[in-house]
Scaffold this motif. Structure first.
Motif, PDB file in Angstrom:
ATOM      1  N   ILE A 259      86.273  26.797  52.451  1.00 26.26           N
ATOM      2  CA  ILE A 259      85.275  26.732  51.384  1.00 26.26           C
ATOM      3  C   ILE A 259      84.006  27.468  51.785  1.00 26.26           C
TER       4      ILE A 259
ATOM      5  N   PHE B  41      95.929  25.830  44.092  1.00 29.38           N
ATOM      6  CA  PHE B  41      94.758  26.293  44.838  1.00 29.38           C
ATOM      7  C   PHE B  41      95.046  27.631  45.529  1.00 29.38           C
TER       8      PHE B  41
ATOM      9  N   SER C 128      93.367  31.155  44.376  1.00 27.84           N
ATOM     10  CA  SER C 128      92.510  31.788  45.389  1.00 27.84           C
ATOM     11  C   SER C 128      92.865  33.257  45.570  1.00 27.84           C
TER      12      SER C 128
ATOM     13  N   TYR D 162      91.397  27.157  40.187  1.00 24.72           N
ATOM     14  CA  TYR D 162      90.795  26.985  41.509  1.00 24.72           C
ATOM     15  C   TYR D 162      89.959  25.703  41.552  1.00 24.72           C
TER      16      TYR D 162
ATOM     17  N   LEU E 194      90.876  22.397  43.609  1.00 24.24           N
ATOM     18  CA  LEU E 194      89.968  22.060  44.706  1.00 24.24           C
ATOM     19  C   LEU E 194      89.470  20.625  44.572  1.00 24.24           C
TER      20      LEU E 194
ATOM     21  N   TYR F 168      81.741  18.699  51.556  1.00 22.67           N
ATOM     22  CA  TYR F 168      82.154  19.901  50.819  1.00 22.67           C
ATOM     23  C   TYR F 168      80.937  20.650  50.294  1.00 22.67           C
TER      24      TYR F 168
END
Length: 445
Positions: A222, A285, A289, A324, A328, A348
């Motif tokens: 991230i 994800f 990505s 995404y 996430l 995060y």
């Protein structure tokens, strides 16, 4: 949950409005250079570094709803101070820009403190087996309202707006933000159990998610991916205004117009995959990505007013970013214990904030470095604002090599899914029966 979705219908107009092209255009009118714009884009990420403090306060008091309401009202009302201060203070002054930046940072800090409380509070209200469906619906309605609201407001701004029009624009946007918080007053509050005998320590709350071996690879990805994305994205609105020579209304047709439509289309599809496929949130994800990392290369080949290329890039972006974010959020909830969910979201936010902030600041510095650049090699267009996108794309692709390390306890290696996909015959009827059976799998009760 309907109230939470309704609140986001208003909240999306606020968040789209304060982070859109008119905000950059207003500060350009106030005398901000690309370096200043980079700092401006970095302010939300800088403020997000305060989220562990919000997690700590929540853990010590047990209050989530009340804490969220009080600080959110303060943070959103601050935008009214910003726009009216800009009306009174002299334009083109560094002192004016510094004061306004300070006000924005204060407002962003107040909103950032509430993030762990909101995530922890709302995630406890959503059944785990229906998370993708709910989150997809929330994104869908938020994108629709944000697109319609900003299309109308950007049409009002016109091609060359005065500062008075900016004042009207941001007053309306701020009122929508306050209405969002008002609706949250009717959402059921759930307090967190607090250990009065041994109150939680701040450093332990922050360190626990980082020490989690299954969660740490996601945090690293991230942070790196946020830096790579913002290295180009930090100058996106200036690129639209000055390189692509679009009007505010045309930009609104693309962002959040076209981007929002594709986000809506993608939200239901990705949400269903997250809920119904085995290891669905991780698969979605990874796939999204890859598209997010590569679609921005289109901007490097786009010249002034080349609408087909702009539309293609943003359509791919809307589809991929919707999946995404759904995946996430599902990964963070799936990897975090319920009693510490606020801490995991705070961790995060910090990793994302650091990467995003450094990326935005670097984007401004690169734009200053490449000032005056205008180089064409065939279809390739390198300018002050397009060149950072070329660098950004390279870094995004590099970050993809971190994806195999993001694993959940029941996850399979990526190679297993790749081999299974290539083993399917698209011309055989049984293939589509098999795929449909996976998507229509009944949910566990």
């Amino acid at each position: 949950m309907q109230k939470v979705i309704l609140a986001w219908v208003a909240g999306s107009i606020f968040f789209e409005g304060i982070g859109g092209t008119p905000f950059v255009g207003m500060f350009r009118m106030l005398g901000a250079t690309p370096a200043w714009i980079g700092l401006l884009v970095a302010l939300p990420s800088l403020a997000s570094l305060a989220t562990p403090i919000g997690s700590w306060i929540m853990a010590r008091t047990g209050s989530r709803k009340r804490f969220f309401l009080r600080f959110s009202y303060t943070g959103r009302a601050m935008w009214l101070v910003v726009i009216f201060a800009g009306l009174i203070l002299p334009h083109g002054s560094s002192a004016t820009l510094t004061f306004l930046f300070g006000c924005i940072l204060f407002g962003r800090l107040a909103m950032a403190l509430t993030q762990p409380a909101w995530w922890s509070w709302v995630s406890d209200l959503i059944p785990a087996e229906r998370f993708g469906e709910y989150w997809g619906r929330r994104q869908m309605w938020g994108r629709i309202s944000g697109a319609v609201g900003l299309l109308i407001l950007n049409w009002f701004l016109g091609a060359d707006p005065t500062y008075g029009r900016f004042v009207f624009y941001f007053t309306i946007v701020s009122l929508f933000g306050l209405f969002d918080i008002f609706i949250h007053r009717g959402v059921t509050g759930i307090r967190v159990k607090v250990n009065r005998e041994e109150p939680p320590q701040f450093h332990r709350l922050f360190i626990e998610p980082i020490r989690d071996r299954k969660f740490r690879p996601l945090l690293i990805f991230i942070g790196c991916f946020a830096f790579a994305n913002q290295l180009g994205g930090g100058m996106l609105h200036l690129m639209f205004l000055e390189d692509f020579q679009l009007t505010y209304f045309e930009i609104a047709l693309y962002m959040p117009g076209l981007l929002g439509i594709m986000w809506v289309i993608g939200s239901r599809f990705w949400g269903r995959l997250v809920d119904n496929l085995h290891d669905g949130r991780r698969i979605v994800f990874i796939v999204c990505s890859v598209v997010v990392a590569t679609h921005v290369l289109i901007f490097v080949f786009t010249g002034p007013r080349q609408h087909s290329l702009i539309a293609t890039a943003l359509a791919l972006g809307g589809i991929s970013w919707s999946g995404y974010h759904i995946a996430l959020t599902a990964l963070i909830i799936g990897m975090s214990p319920s009693h510490a969910r606020g801490q995991y979201f705070a961790a995060y936010a910090v990793f994302f904030g650091i990467g995003d902030m450094l990326g935005a600041i670097s984007a401004g510095q690169l734009a200053e470095l490449f000032a005056g650049l205008n180089y064409e090699l065939g279809p390739l267009h390198l300018t002050q604002f397009r060149t950072p996108y070329l660098i950004s794309a390279g870094l995004r692709v590099s970050c993809l090599f971190l994806l195999p390390f993001i694993r959940e306890p029941d996850s399979r290696p990526i190679g297993v899914f790749v081999r299974r996909i290539f083993s399917l015959n698209p011309f055989h009827r049984g293939t589509w029966v098999y795929v449909r059976s996976k998507l229509d799998r009944p949910r566990s009760m």
